[in-house]
Design an enzyme around this catalytic site. Structure first.
Site, PDB file in Angstrom:
ATOM      1  N   HIS A  50       0.787  -1.269   0.037  1.00 48.37           N
ATOM      2  CA  HIS A  50      -0.013  -0.148   0.162  1.00 48.37           C
ATOM      3  C   HIS A  50       0.900   1.089  -0.073  1.00 48.37           C
ATOM      4  O   HIS A  50       1.976   1.087   0.319  1.00 48.37           O
ATOM      5  CB  HIS A  50      -1.037   0.019   1.324  1.00 48.37           C
ATOM      6  CG  HIS A  50      -0.528   0.095   2.547  1.00 48.37           C
ATOM      7  ND1 HIS A  50       0.068  -0.994   3.462  1.00 48.37           N
ATOM      8  CD2 HIS A  50       0.281   1.235   3.159  1.00 48.37           C
ATOM      9  CE1 HIS A  50       0.410  -0.525   4.570  1.00 48.37           C
ATOM     10  NE2 HIS A  50       0.945   0.663   4.397  1.00 48.37           N
TER      11      HIS A  50
HETATM   12  P1  TYD Z   1      -1.517  -2.857   7.662  1.00 49.75           P
HETATM   13  O1  TYD Z   1      -1.153  -1.345   7.950  1.00 49.75           O
HETATM   14  O2  TYD Z   1      -2.405  -3.012   6.533  1.00 49.75           O
HETATM   15  O3  TYD Z   1      -0.331  -3.788   7.615  1.00 49.75           O
HETATM   16  P2  TYD Z   1       0.800  -4.003   6.722  1.00 49.75           P
HETATM   17  O4  TYD Z   1       1.031  -2.881   5.896  1.00 49.75           O
HETATM   18  O5  TYD Z   1       1.973  -3.737   7.701  1.00 49.75           O
HETATM   19  O6  TYD Z   1       0.675  -5.352   6.166  1.00 49.75           O
HETATM   20  O7  TYD Z   1      -2.170  -3.096   8.975  1.00 49.75           O
HETATM   21  C1  TYD Z   1      -2.948  -4.103   9.430  1.00 49.75           C
HETATM   22  C2  TYD Z   1      -3.937  -4.131  10.140  1.00 49.75           C
HETATM   23  O8  TYD Z   1      -3.838  -3.438  11.368  1.00 49.75           O
HETATM   24  C3  TYD Z   1      -5.085  -3.415   9.288  1.00 49.75           C
HETATM   25  O9  TYD Z   1      -6.446  -3.807   9.709  1.00 49.75           O
HETATM   26  C4  TYD Z   1      -5.240  -1.945  10.063  1.00 49.75           C
HETATM   27  C5  TYD Z   1      -4.490  -2.145  11.630  1.00 49.75           C
HETATM   28  N1  TYD Z   1      -3.603  -1.137  12.180  1.00 49.75           N
HETATM   29  C6  TYD Z   1      -4.352  -0.467  12.874  1.00 49.75           C
HETATM   30  O10 TYD Z   1      -5.285  -0.367  13.454  1.00 49.75           O
HETATM   31  N2  TYD Z   1      -3.309   0.729  13.561  1.00 49.75           N
HETATM   32  C7  TYD Z   1      -2.279   0.842  12.820  1.00 49.75           C
HETATM   33  O11 TYD Z   1      -1.312   2.012  13.478  1.00 49.75           O
HETATM   34  C8  TYD Z   1      -1.641   0.325  11.969  1.00 49.75           C
HETATM   35  C9  TYD Z   1      -0.233   0.370  11.314  1.00 49.75           C
HETATM   36  C10 TYD Z   1      -2.495  -0.925  11.397  1.00 49.75           C
END
Ligand code: TYD
Length: 133
Positions: A50
């Site tokens: 992303h």
């Molecule tokens: P995501 O940013 O998609 O993880 P990555 O990019 O590392 O694979 O986040 C995973 C899940 O965690 C998503 O459901 C959103 C949640 N999340 C939060 O609630 N707070 C945060 O600060 C972050 C980074 C993620």
């Protein structure tokens, strides 16, 4: 110009071991509003995929290593994050992917904004559209 902007965190070491201090607007080039860490990543799992519209981040592997891929729509570059004294600045509107996590990897991320799902661009096609428009 490279997409890979590193920040070196000077280790404050003595005979007892090492310590790194991270400070807003000093070692980290923005006011820190949020800190999170990724750990216990299962073998073969990649994460990220992303970009963020506004959010800036600094990522550092405090233990272990992972491979970070950054893409601004024109260039795609990758680097190992493998040192607790080496941070990578991830600007807004930069696509990121994390691969090849070691079993012991703890990836610490310092973020310029509070969590907001609206700030995410989760489709690579949308990302490319937005950076080229
Ligand atoms: P995501 O940013 O998609 O993880 P990555 O990019 O590392 O694979 O986040 C995973 C899940 O965690 C998503 O459901 C959103 C949640 N999340 C939060 O609630 N707070 C945060 O600060 C972050 C980074 C993620």
């Amino acid at each position: 110009m490279s997409l890979l902007e590193f920040v070196d965190f000077p280790p404050l070491g003595d005979e007892r071991g090492s310590l790194v201090a991270l400070e807003s607007d000093k070692t980290v080039p923005f006011p820190i509003k949020r800190v999170y860490y990724i750990f216990g990543t299962q073998p073969g799992v990649s994460r990220g995929f992303h970009a963020h519209k506004k959010l800036k981040q600094v990522a550092v592997c405090v233990t272990g290593k992972c491979k970070m891929v950054l893409d601004n729509g024109k260039q795609r570059e990758e680097t190992w994050l493998d040192s607790p004294t080496k941070g990578l600045v991830i600007d807004n509107m930069t696509w990121r992917e994390m691969h090849d996590f070691s079993e012991d990897c703890v990836l610490l991320v310092l973020a310029s904004e509070h969590y907001s799902e609206e700030d995410y661009i989760r489709s690579y096609d949308d990302f490319i559209r937005q950076v080229t428009e």
